[in-house]
Design a protein around this motif. Structure first.
Motif, PDB file in Angstrom:
ATOM      1  N   ASP A 177       9.354 -11.039  -3.978  1.00 42.81           N
ATOM      2  CA  ASP A 177       7.965 -11.410  -4.255  1.00 42.81           C
ATOM      3  C   ASP A 177       6.972 -10.572  -3.436  1.00 42.81           C
ATOM      4  N   GLU A 178       7.475  -9.570  -2.678  1.00 41.52           N
ATOM      5  CA  GLU A 178       6.579  -8.689  -1.930  1.00 41.52           C
ATOM      6  C   GLU A 178       6.006  -7.627  -2.873  1.00 41.52           C
ATOM      7  N   HIS A 179       4.820  -7.109  -2.532  1.00 47.15           N
ATOM      8  CA  HIS A 179       4.218  -6.065  -3.346  1.00 47.15           C
ATOM      9  C   HIS A 179       4.971  -4.743  -3.164  1.00 47.15           C
ATOM     10  N   VAL A 180       4.855  -3.878  -4.139  1.00 42.02           N
ATOM     11  CA  VAL A 180       5.542  -2.585  -4.101  1.00 42.02           C
ATOM     12  C   VAL A 180       5.065  -1.793  -2.882  1.00 42.02           C
ATOM     13  N   GLY A 181       6.022  -1.242  -2.135  1.00 41.26           N
ATOM     14  CA  GLY A 181       5.687  -0.455  -0.956  1.00 41.26           C
ATOM     15  C   GLY A 181       5.646  -1.258   0.332  1.00 41.26           C
ATOM     16  N   ALA A 182       5.846  -2.565   0.237  1.00 42.93           N
ATOM     17  CA  ALA A 182       5.837  -3.395   1.445  1.00 42.93           C
ATOM     18  C   ALA A 182       6.999  -3.004   2.352  1.00 42.93           C
TER      19      ALA A 182
END
Length: 352
Positions: free
Chosen positions: A280-285
């Motif tokens: 559920d983390e954003h891309v690139g986290a």
């Protein structure tokens, strides 16, 4: 021989799920080096019960594998030595047995899946020679019956063309295939206790799922107790009954698997859970690692061993080596702080 009595006793006792099979108390292991004595295991305690799985997690060098190798008499001496403790199995202390007595138990009543298959398999012997040796020695099978059993086990762990490939040498298999052969060898005698040291590291996810399912099937059919040593918290969530977290050679937390993932109590456990990638983390986290390095165990540990890396440390942590404390849920943790007041991650890997 004591080992014969152990085998008969434990076969009877294992019939009841949850009955205690192994009791490890105050186990301590050291290795002598030029830099000093490395205290690899410092007073580890745990119980293992029939039909249950104990997961052991922690970074490399935390003492996970050494703890289990010590129980089976597989610590090279020298430089290693067991300095204290006991490992009671069937009324006998494994740590006090001779190598001859332990050889009747190793691979038979207690089997171990080693992390590196190339150090387990003999490169000069064909697979059939190595697999049949186990069942001929411990189960008294003829070569023909032992060969049939070897082929059956190779098929169970997903090796195609087992009737032909059983006569191959280890170098003719890929790394993942060799690991499956090692797993087949460990399961051949239907052991009461199975110690699995990173058993699926070299396997792709599909085969990994098959191997874990096979281990669970063995557990259901034979009430096998499993010690699962792994870095993969997803495997722990799906396999373990209880979880033991090790750091710097000692147990820093032990809990029921659901409690560990939903209510962790030690900052090191929090760090391990925080480092799990989240969908559920954003891309690139970026991942949140446990910063710093484990301590040099050839040097005396002052206060809490996790102090230099702990984001929640206070001055008192440097002066006190925290004892294990039990909370209402039954969780044991070695931290002087009330971590229920610390913001903790909600793990996306929740045991069912």
């Amino acid at each position: 021989m004591a080992a014969d009595t152990v085998s008969a006793t434990t076969q009877d006792s294992a019939s009841a799920k949850g009955r205690k099979l192994l009791e490890v108390r105050d186990l301590a292991v050291e290795f002598r080096t030029e830099e000093g004595d490395v205290k690899a295991v410092r007073g580890v305690n745990f119980d293992l019960r029939a039909g249950e799985t104990l997961g052991i997690v922690g970074e490399s060098g935390s003492g996970k594998s050494v703890t289990n190798l010590a129980m089976l008499g597989l610590i090279p001496q020298p430089p290693g030595r067991i300095t204290a403790g006991s490992a009671m199995y069937g009324g006998y202390d494994l740590l006090r047995m001779s190598d001859r007595e332990l050889s009747r138990i190793r691979g038979n009543r207690i089997a171990m899946i080693f992390q590196d298959p190339m150090t387990t398999l003999n490169p000069f012997l064909t697979i059939d020679e190595q697999l049949t040796e186990v069942t001929r020695k411990h189960l008294g099978l003829s070569y023909k019956d032992a060969l049939d059993r070897a082929i059956e086990m190779l098929e169970k762990v997903g090796i195609p063309g087992a009737t032909r490939r059983v006569f191959n040498y280890p170098h003719e298999f890929s790394g993942g295939m060799r690991q499956r052969v090692v797993i087949a060898m460990a399961l051949s005698c239907d052991p009461e206790i199975l110690i699995a040291d990173e058993p699926t590291t070299a396997l792709d996810v599909t085969i990994q799922a098959q191997i874990l399912e096979l281990m669970q099937q063995l557990q259901e059919e034979h009430n096998t107790a499993i010690v699962m040593i792994t870095h993969d918290l997803g495997v722990i969530a799906n396999m373990a009954t209880d979880v033991l977290v090790m750091y710097a050679g000692r147990k820093v937390e032990q809990a029921k698997v659901h409690d560990l993932f939903t209510d962790p109590r030690h900052p090191y456990t929090l760090g391990l859970l925080n480092s799990i990638p989240r969908i559920d983390e954003h891309v690139g986290a970026q991942l949140t690692p446990v910063h710093g390095q484990p301590p040099d165990m050839s040097q005396p540990v002052v206060g809490c061993a996790f102090y230099p890396r702990c984001p929640y440390r206070i001055d008192k942590c440097l002066a006190v080596d925290p004892p294990l404390v039990q909370v209402d849920s039954g969780t044991l943790h070695a931290c002087i702080r009330d971590v229920t007041q610390i913001d903790k991650p909600t793990s996306q890997v929740i045991p069912s």
